[in-house]
Write a protein that holds these residues in place. Structure first.
Motif, PDB file in Angstrom:
ATOM      1  N   UNK A  71       0.832  -1.206   0.000  1.00 40.73           N
ATOM      2  CA  UNK A  71       0.000   0.000   0.000  1.00 40.73           C
ATOM      3  C   UNK A  71       0.868   1.258   0.000  1.00 40.73           C
ATOM      4  N   UNK A  72       1.924   1.245   0.806  1.00 42.86           N
ATOM      5  CA  UNK A  72       2.820   2.405   0.826  1.00 42.86           C
ATOM      6  C   UNK A  72       3.469   2.645  -0.533  1.00 42.86           C
ATOM      7  N   UNK A  73       3.876   1.571  -1.205  1.00 41.02           N
ATOM      8  CA  UNK A  73       4.466   1.720  -2.538  1.00 41.02           C
ATOM      9  C   UNK A  73       3.430   2.187  -3.557  1.00 41.02           C
ATOM     10  N   UNK A  74       2.190   1.648  -3.458  1.00 40.14           N
ATOM     11  CA  UNK A  74       1.149   2.029  -4.415  1.00 40.14           C
ATOM     12  C   UNK A  74       0.790   3.502  -4.285  1.00 40.14           C
ATOM     13  N   UNK A  78       4.299   3.293  -7.171  1.00 40.62           N
ATOM     14  CA  UNK A  78       5.115   2.122  -7.484  1.00 40.62           C
ATOM     15  C   UNK A  78       4.234   0.873  -7.386  1.00 40.62           C
ATOM     16  N   UNK A  79       3.812   0.359  -8.520  1.00 36.29           N
ATOM     17  CA  UNK A  79       2.879  -0.763  -8.550  1.00 36.29           C
ATOM     18  C   UNK A  79       3.558  -2.117  -8.531  1.00 36.29           C
ATOM     19  N   UNK A  80       4.861  -2.134  -8.561  1.00 37.70           N
ATOM     20  CA  UNK A  80       5.582  -3.395  -8.452  1.00 37.70           C
ATOM     21  C   UNK A  80       5.942  -3.993  -9.802  1.00 37.70           C
ATOM     22  N   UNK A 287       0.725 -11.601  -7.925  1.00 34.11           N
ATOM     23  CA  UNK A 287      -0.064 -10.788  -7.010  1.00 34.11           C
ATOM     24  C   UNK A 287      -0.160  -9.333  -7.446  1.00 34.11           C
ATOM     25  N   UNK A 288       0.964  -8.741  -7.784  1.00 37.06           N
ATOM     26  CA  UNK A 288       0.972  -7.314  -8.112  1.00 37.06           C
ATOM     27  C   UNK A 288       0.084  -7.013  -9.315  1.00 37.06           C
ATOM     28  N   UNK A 289       0.200  -7.827 -10.352  1.00 38.97           N
ATOM     29  CA  UNK A 289      -0.575  -7.586 -11.568  1.00 38.97           C
ATOM     30  C   UNK A 289      -2.062  -7.825 -11.333  1.00 38.97           C
TER      31      UNK A 289
END
Length: 322
Positions: A71-74, A78-80, A287-289
């Motif tokens: 969540x912090x990255x999103x 930054x979506x991974x 997971x990220x996608x």
């Protein structure tokens, strides 16, 4: 109106937050993880290697900690990284999103251009033979399974007659010639667009017809006719605007499907859109996608609901709180 929009934006943000938590939790409960798949695919990886990889990617931590880190990255944009496509999530999503927008947007436009006039025409002659035929076609549209309709169209026009390609977006190596470029893309779009348009227009016909019949009984319609307005003018200038609200609601809710994609149609016709992408991401434990794709579909559905509210305010200013 500004306060209303701001309130809806806050509500949408909260819904997205809750949905991200729920989707991440459900995916975290799925058996296995990307490292387990890597170990199963490469017999040279030992248990120690798997443990180091899980520690490197944070998979050894509780899923709640992983969710907060994601969540912090999103929030920072930054979506991974997509494991299946070996590229950033945004780069993997972009082509599929464009393909789905082209396919679903064209199908919705075709469905509306056919369904709205049919619904209006049927409402002007309720109980007639034409009205019964339109109702029959609408019920058939709603009842036909999308996969069956797509396969039947493919059998008739691609296999039997050979007029259209059976699937994909373009012919391999088709760059020049009569059907090269845009023409080739359009030929490949005919069958999936027809399938989705036929499957979706039934609900638009039914809602348009019911709304127009409801408005036809209102006093302002009788007053306009008594003052000498032609029936066509009453229908198109007065009745249609007031009857548009239910149809606008259906269209707004369908905006979410524009981005999540029609999984069945995209699978039948091998169309590389969002539906297939999300399905492959979920099945491949990417997971990220998968999470980003599902949240994008949720965000577009919420945006559609907000646009419906704005359309209500334009169609009927009385719905806007002063």
């Amino acid at each position: 109106m500004t306060h209303r929009i701001a309130s809806r934006l806050v509500q949408s943000a909260l819904v997205l937050l809750v949905m991200s938590f729920v989707v991440y939790a459900l995916m975290g409960l799925m058996p296995g993880d990307p490292v387990d798949l890597m170990v199963a695919a490469d017999p040279n990886l030992s248990a120690a290697d798997a443990a180091r990889l899980k520690a490197l990617y944070g998979l050894d931590r509780p899923w709640t900690e992983r969710y907060l880190a994601w969540l912090g990255q999103a929030v920072r944009g930054e979506l991974g990284w997509s494991r299946l496509y070996a590229k950033p999530v945004a780069a993997a999503l972009a082509p599929a999103l464009v393909n789905t927008l082209i396919l679903m947007g064209t199908a919705m436009a075709v469905a509306l251009m056919v369904a709205i006039p049919l619904g209006i025409a049927a409402s002007r002659r309720p109980g007639s033979a034409f009205d019964h035929v339109v109702n029959l076609l609408a019920f058939a549209s709603v009842s036909l399974p999308t996969f069956w309709l797509g396969l039947m169209l493919m059998v008739v026009f691609a296999v039997t007659l050979g007029w259209l390609p059976a699937g994909g977006m373009e012919e391999v190596g088709a760059i020049e010639g009569m059907w090269g470029g845009l023409g080739d893309r359009l030929r490949h779009m005919v069958l999936p667009v027809t399938t989705l348009a036929v499957a979706g227009m039934g609900q638009y016909v039914r809602h348009a017809r019911a709304a127009m019949l409801g408005e036809a009984r209102q006093d302002y319609v009788r007053t306009a006719l008594a003052k000498g307005c032609s029936p066509g003018r009453v229908v198109w200038r007065h009745q249609l605007r007031n009857a548009a609200a239910p149809v606008v609601t259906i269209i707004a809710l369908d905006l979410g499907s524009l981005f999540s994609g029609a999984l069945i149609a995209e699978t039948v016709f091998a169309w590389p859109g969002m539906g297939r992408l999300i399905y492959e991401a979920v099945m491949g434990n990417d997971f990220n996608l998968a999470l980003t794709g599902l949240l994008l579909a949720t965000a577009m559905t919420l945006m559609g609901s907000m646009l419906a509210d704005l359309a209500y305010g334009w169609l009927d200013p009385r719905t806007v709180k002063q």
